[in-house]
Design an enzyme around this catalytic site. Structure first.
Site, mmCIF file in Angstrom:
data_model
loop_
_atom_site.group_PDB
_atom_site.id
_atom_site.type_symbol
_atom_site.label_atom_id
_atom_site.label_comp_id
_atom_site.label_asym_id
_atom_site.label_seq_id
_atom_site.Cartn_x
_atom_site.Cartn_y
_atom_site.Cartn_z
ATOM 1 N N GLU A 278 0.852 -1.191 0.000
ATOM 2 C CA GLU A 278 0.000 0.000 0.000
ATOM 3 C C GLU A 278 0.887 1.240 0.000
ATOM 4 O O GLU A 278 1.667 1.449 0.929
ATOM 5 C CB GLU A 278 -0.905 -0.001 1.229
ATOM 6 C CG GLU A 278 -1.784 1.241 1.342
ATOM 7 C CD GLU A 278 -2.612 1.278 2.610
ATOM 8 O OE1 GLU A 278 -3.262 2.309 2.856
ATOM 9 O OE2 GLU A 278 -2.604 0.285 3.366
ATOM 10 N N ASN B 202 0.040 11.713 0.112
ATOM 11 C CA ASN B 202 -0.594 12.920 0.636
ATOM 12 C C ASN B 202 -0.498 13.998 -0.436
ATOM 13 O O ASN B 202 0.599 14.442 -0.791
ATOM 14 C CB ASN B 202 0.084 13.358 1.940
ATOM 15 C CG ASN B 202 -0.156 12.371 3.065
ATOM 16 O OD1 ASN B 202 -1.290 12.020 3.356
ATOM 17 N ND2 ASN B 202 0.913 11.899 3.679
ATOM 18 N N HIS C 129 13.343 -2.756 5.302
ATOM 19 C CA HIS C 129 13.199 -2.784 3.851
ATOM 20 C C HIS C 129 12.059 -3.712 3.443
ATOM 21 O O HIS C 129 11.567 -4.506 4.235
ATOM 22 C CB HIS C 129 14.498 -3.279 3.189
ATOM 23 C CG HIS C 129 14.921 -4.657 3.632
ATOM 24 N ND1 HIS C 129 15.827 -4.863 4.644
ATOM 25 C CD2 HIS C 129 14.558 -5.901 3.211
ATOM 26 C CE1 HIS C 129 16.006 -6.164 4.827
ATOM 27 N NE2 HIS C 129 15.245 -6.805 3.963
ATOM 28 N N GLN D 259 9.385 -10.218 1.140
ATOM 29 C CA GLN D 259 9.485 -9.999 2.590
ATOM 30 C C GLN D 259 9.351 -8.525 2.950
ATOM 31 O O GLN D 259 9.562 -7.633 2.125
ATOM 32 C CB GLN D 259 10.802 -10.547 3.151
ATOM 33 C CG GLN D 259 12.042 -9.883 2.608
ATOM 34 C CD GLN D 259 13.330 -10.482 3.149
ATOM 35 O OE1 GLN D 259 14.151 -9.795 3.739
ATOM 36 N NE2 GLN D 259 13.520 -11.776 2.896
ATOM 37 N N GLU E 177 10.137 -10.691 8.031
ATOM 38 C CA GLU E 177 11.470 -10.908 8.595
ATOM 39 C C GLU E 177 11.638 -10.024 9.828
ATOM 40 O O GLU E 177 11.588 -8.800 9.728
ATOM 41 C CB GLU E 177 12.554 -10.583 7.572
ATOM 42 C CG GLU E 177 13.976 -10.744 8.129
ATOM 43 C CD GLU E 177 15.059 -10.260 7.175
ATOM 44 O OE1 GLU E 177 16.246 -10.301 7.561
ATOM 45 O OE2 GLU E 177 14.726 -9.835 6.053
ATOM 46 N N HIS F 49 2.507 0.914 8.232
ATOM 47 C CA HIS F 49 2.019 -0.268 8.938
ATOM 48 C C HIS F 49 2.087 -1.482 8.019
ATOM 49 O O HIS F 49 2.290 -1.354 6.811
ATOM 50 C CB HIS F 49 0.565 -0.060 9.395
ATOM 51 C CG HIS F 49 -0.392 0.181 8.267
ATOM 52 N ND1 HIS F 49 -0.689 1.445 7.814
ATOM 53 C CD2 HIS F 49 -1.124 -0.658 7.483
ATOM 54 C CE1 HIS F 49 -1.561 1.367 6.819
ATOM 55 N NE2 HIS F 49 -1.828 0.097 6.586
ATOM 56 N N GLU G 113 -2.532 -3.121 10.907
ATOM 57 C CA GLU G 113 -3.936 -2.964 10.558
ATOM 58 C C GLU G 113 -4.616 -4.334 10.528
ATOM 59 O O GLU G 113 -4.076 -5.305 9.983
ATOM 60 C CB GLU G 113 -4.079 -2.280 9.193
ATOM 61 C CG GLU G 113 -5.508 -1.895 8.860
ATOM 62 C CD GLU G 113 -5.623 -1.076 7.589
ATOM 63 O OE1 GLU G 113 -6.699 -0.486 7.364
ATOM 64 O OE2 GLU G 113 -4.636 -1.021 6.822
#
Length: 258
Positions: free
Chosen positions: A8, A12, A36, A100, A167, A195, A241
């Site tokens: 995601e 802004n 990362h 990952q 990870e 998140h 979330e």
């Protein structure tokens, strides 16, 4: 959908035209938690050559340093993207697959328990003199975790997966430091990483299970105008979330408005 995962990206409005906007914090400074994202591919060297020709810059190219054959590219905001060779004979047709997300954790016992509460399983562990790595994944129906997460079999199983893993990186000793805290990406002046998210059948039940395992909630499912979704805080304060699988209507809206 169990076969597809996503990243995601939140924009802004106006930042792209704001000359004074210095950008978001990409992580990897002192005490930063987010490290990362990573993608797997069949040929790291060819993939990096293609990316470099397109103007991508690198923190580490595959022929640099002691760890040959893997790379860290910079995305347009400076976030690190690790590029890893996938296992042989996977049959995966994608040039790249998301493999990952790396987060640094203070106490792996607490963090692993929290993510196990979200249905994840430890697939692989790697332990070194001053740090350890824990790779957790969501198993598909009929899929079994390697019997020994420290084995070569476990390493190969993770490299062959199409679905990504989480990870968790533990730098030894942080668990004994009472005041040690990672920056979670949602606070100034180090805002950037937001998140990770999980789909669940019952948001309220999942939140009740997570309650004793983390640091409470940034948003409970009944709070605010957007009912039915939540943001839990894991043992390091990362936002997680919790979203109803399939949503609440025919359009799969993940909340109801009040």
């Amino acid at each position: 959908n169990a076969e597809y995962m996503g990243v995601e990206l939140t924009h802004n409005w106006g930042t792209e035209a704001d000359a004074a906007f210095a950008g978001y914090h990409p992580g990897n400074a002192e005490r930063d938690g987010f490290g990362h994202l990573a993608v797997n591919c069949d040929d790291v060297y060819a993939a990096c050559a293609e990316l470099e020709a397109a103007g991508v810059t690198f923190k580490k190219k595959p022929d640099e340093g002691r760890m040959k054959g893997l790379a860290f590219a910079h995305d347009p905001d400076g976030y690190w993207v690790e590029i890893i060779k996938r296992g042989e004979g996977t049959g995966i047709a994608n040039k790249f697959n998301l493999s990952q997300t790396m987060l640094r954790v203070k106490d792996p016992k607490k963090s692993v328990s929290f993510y196990q509460g979200l249905g994840m399983t430890v697939l692989r562990e790697s332990h070194f003199s001053d740090f350890s790595l824990y790779f957790l994944g969501t198993l598909q129906p009929g899929e079994a975790a390697p019997a020994d997460p420290t084995s070569e079999e476990a390493r190969d199983a993770v490299k062959r997966r199409f679905q990504p893993v989480l990870e968790l990186t533990h730098n030894h000793g942080t668990e004994t430091q009472p005041d040690f805290v990672h920056y979670n990406g949602n606070d100034e002046p180090r805002r950037g990483f937001g998140h990770i998210g999980f789909l669940v059948d019952d948001v309220a039940a999942a939140c009740a299970q997570l309650e004793p395992l983390g640091l409470g909630f940034a948003k409970r499912p009944e709070a605010g105008r957007m009912k039915g979704l939540a943001f839990a805080r894991d043992p390091d304060g990362y936002w997680v979330e919790v979203v109803k699988r399939g949503g609440y209507d025919a359009d799969a809206t993940p909340f109801t408005l009040e």
